[in-house]
Design a protein around this motif. Structure first.
Motif, mmCIF file in Angstrom:
data_model
loop_
_atom_site.group_PDB
_atom_site.id
_atom_site.type_symbol
_atom_site.label_atom_id
_atom_site.label_comp_id
_atom_site.label_asym_id
_atom_site.label_seq_id
_atom_site.Cartn_x
_atom_site.Cartn_y
_atom_site.Cartn_z
ATOM 1 N N ALA A 188 0.824 -1.213 0.000
ATOM 2 C CA ALA A 188 0.000 0.000 0.000
ATOM 3 C C ALA A 188 0.859 1.265 0.000
ATOM 4 O O ALA A 188 0.497 2.269 -0.625
ATOM 5 N N GLY A 189 1.999 1.230 0.671
ATOM 6 C CA GLY A 189 2.894 2.390 0.658
ATOM 7 C C GLY A 189 3.386 2.696 -0.748
ATOM 8 O O GLY A 189 3.468 3.863 -1.154
ATOM 9 N N HIS A 190 3.708 1.657 -1.509
ATOM 10 C CA HIS A 190 4.151 1.845 -2.897
ATOM 11 C C HIS A 190 2.997 2.369 -3.755
ATOM 12 O O HIS A 190 3.177 3.261 -4.584
ATOM 13 N N ALA A 191 1.794 1.815 -3.540
ATOM 14 C CA ALA A 191 0.620 2.270 -4.299
ATOM 15 C C ALA A 191 0.335 3.746 -4.022
ATOM 16 O O ALA A 191 0.037 4.526 -4.944
ATOM 17 N N LYS A 192 0.437 4.148 -2.760
ATOM 18 C CA LYS A 192 0.199 5.559 -2.422
ATOM 19 C C LYS A 192 1.265 6.461 -3.044
ATOM 20 O O LYS A 192 0.969 7.568 -3.485
ATOM 21 N N SER A 193 2.493 5.974 -3.114
ATOM 22 C CA SER A 193 3.556 6.735 -3.766
ATOM 23 C C SER A 193 3.247 6.951 -5.245
ATOM 24 O O SER A 193 3.439 8.044 -5.782
ATOM 25 N N LEU A 194 2.751 5.891 -5.902
ATOM 26 C CA LEU A 194 2.369 6.023 -7.310
ATOM 27 C C LEU A 194 1.222 7.011 -7.476
ATOM 28 O O LEU A 194 1.215 7.824 -8.416
ATOM 29 N N LEU A 195 0.247 6.965 -6.565
ATOM 30 C CA LEU A 195 -0.877 7.905 -6.639
ATOM 31 C C LEU A 195 -0.416 9.346 -6.439
ATOM 32 O O LEU A 195 -0.916 10.263 -7.101
ATOM 33 N N ARG A 196 0.545 9.565 -5.539
ATOM 34 C CA ARG A 196 1.076 10.922 -5.350
ATOM 35 C C ARG A 196 1.750 11.414 -6.629
ATOM 36 O O ARG A 196 1.636 12.582 -6.992
ATOM 37 N N HIS A 197 2.422 10.512 -7.315
ATOM 38 C CA HIS A 197 3.086 10.881 -8.574
ATOM 39 C C HIS A 197 2.047 11.243 -9.641
ATOM 40 O O HIS A 197 2.188 12.231 -10.350
ATOM 41 N N ILE A 198 0.969 10.438 -9.728
ATOM 42 C CA ILE A 198 -0.099 10.695 -10.694
ATOM 43 C C ILE A 198 -0.843 11.977 -10.347
ATOM 44 O O ILE A 198 -1.285 12.710 -11.231
ATOM 45 N N PHE A 241 -8.201 13.078 -11.136
ATOM 46 C CA PHE A 241 -8.473 11.754 -10.576
ATOM 47 C C PHE A 241 -7.351 11.332 -9.631
ATOM 48 O O PHE A 241 -7.601 10.783 -8.560
ATOM 49 N N GLY A 242 -6.121 11.596 -10.023
ATOM 50 C CA GLY A 242 -4.971 11.239 -9.193
ATOM 51 C C GLY A 242 -5.002 11.951 -7.849
ATOM 52 O O GLY A 242 -4.685 11.362 -6.815
ATOM 53 N N ARG A 243 -5.380 13.235 -7.847
ATOM 54 C CA ARG A 243 -5.469 13.991 -6.602
ATOM 55 C C ARG A 243 -6.536 13.410 -5.681
ATOM 56 O O ARG A 243 -6.317 13.228 -4.481
ATOM 57 N N ILE A 244 -7.700 13.087 -6.254
ATOM 58 C CA ILE A 244 -8.799 12.517 -5.465
ATOM 59 C C ILE A 244 -8.401 11.151 -4.912
ATOM 60 O O ILE A 244 -8.616 10.852 -3.732
ATOM 61 N N ALA A 245 -7.804 10.306 -5.746
ATOM 62 C CA ALA A 245 -7.392 8.965 -5.312
ATOM 63 C C ALA A 245 -6.311 9.046 -4.238
ATOM 64 O O ALA A 245 -6.314 8.272 -3.283
ATOM 65 N N SER A 246 -5.396 9.998 -4.382
ATOM 66 C CA SER A 246 -4.322 10.158 -3.405
ATOM 67 C C SER A 246 -4.879 10.563 -2.046
ATOM 68 O O SER A 246 -4.468 10.037 -1.008
ATOM 69 N N ILE A 247 -5.842 11.473 -2.045
ATOM 70 C CA ILE A 247 -6.478 11.901 -0.789
ATOM 71 C C ILE A 247 -7.257 10.742 -0.174
ATOM 72 O O ILE A 247 -7.194 10.506 1.034
ATOM 73 N N ALA A 248 -7.993 9.995 -1.002
ATOM 74 C CA ALA A 248 -8.796 8.874 -0.507
ATOM 75 C C ALA A 248 -7.917 7.753 0.062
ATOM 76 O O ALA A 248 -8.328 7.044 0.987
ATOM 77 N N ALA A 249 -6.711 7.588 -0.459
ATOM 78 C CA ALA A 249 -5.817 6.504 -0.025
ATOM 79 C C ALA A 249 -5.020 6.851 1.231
ATOM 80 O O ALA A 249 -4.400 5.970 1.829
ATOM 81 N N PRO A 284 -5.712 7.378 4.431
ATOM 82 C CA PRO A 284 -5.897 6.609 5.677
ATOM 83 C C PRO A 284 -5.502 5.126 5.587
ATOM 84 O O PRO A 284 -5.449 4.442 6.599
ATOM 85 N N ILE A 285 -5.215 4.612 4.427
ATOM 86 C CA ILE A 285 -4.844 3.195 4.286
ATOM 87 C C ILE A 285 -3.440 2.993 4.847
ATOM 88 O O ILE A 285 -2.496 3.673 4.437
ATOM 89 N N PRO A 286 -3.266 2.053 5.786
ATOM 90 C CA PRO A 286 -1.933 1.805 6.349
ATOM 91 C C PRO A 286 -0.947 1.335 5.277
ATOM 92 O O PRO A 286 -1.280 0.500 4.436
ATOM 93 N N SER A 287 0.260 1.875 5.298
ATOM 94 C CA SER A 287 1.257 1.584 4.268
ATOM 95 C C SER A 287 1.744 0.145 4.277
ATOM 96 O O SER A 287 2.257 -0.345 3.275
#
Length: 83
Positions: free
Chosen positions: A21-31, A37-45, A47-50
């Protein structure tokens, strides 16, 4: 491409993979730098533990098994059994 090398596909499938999940959140921050969509997904992600493992959503991972086709042997067998 493999058929041009004299091979035939025997089987292929998609790989089932996991992503941290930490890697996925890093990718979302890059997008999120380039898309709404990337901004919304990054904010939504956020609270997910890394440390969690999540199913990898991509369809770009697959594997295939090929068999070398021996045309000369097939032709020889055909000529021996049909004539």
């Amino acid at each position: 491409m493999m058929t041009t090398l004299g091979m035939t596909e025997v089987y292929s499938a998609r790989s089932f993979r996991w992503i941290n999940a930490g890697h996925a959140k890093s990718l979302l921050r890059h997008i999120s730098k380039s898309s709404t969509f990337g901004r919304i997904a990054s904010i939504a992600a956020t609270p997910i533990p890394s440390f969690l493992s999540l199913p990898y959503p991509g369809d770009d991972l697959f594997w295939s098994v090929f068999r070398k086709t021996d045309h000369d042997r097939e032709l020889s067998w055909l000529s021996n059994h049909l004539c």
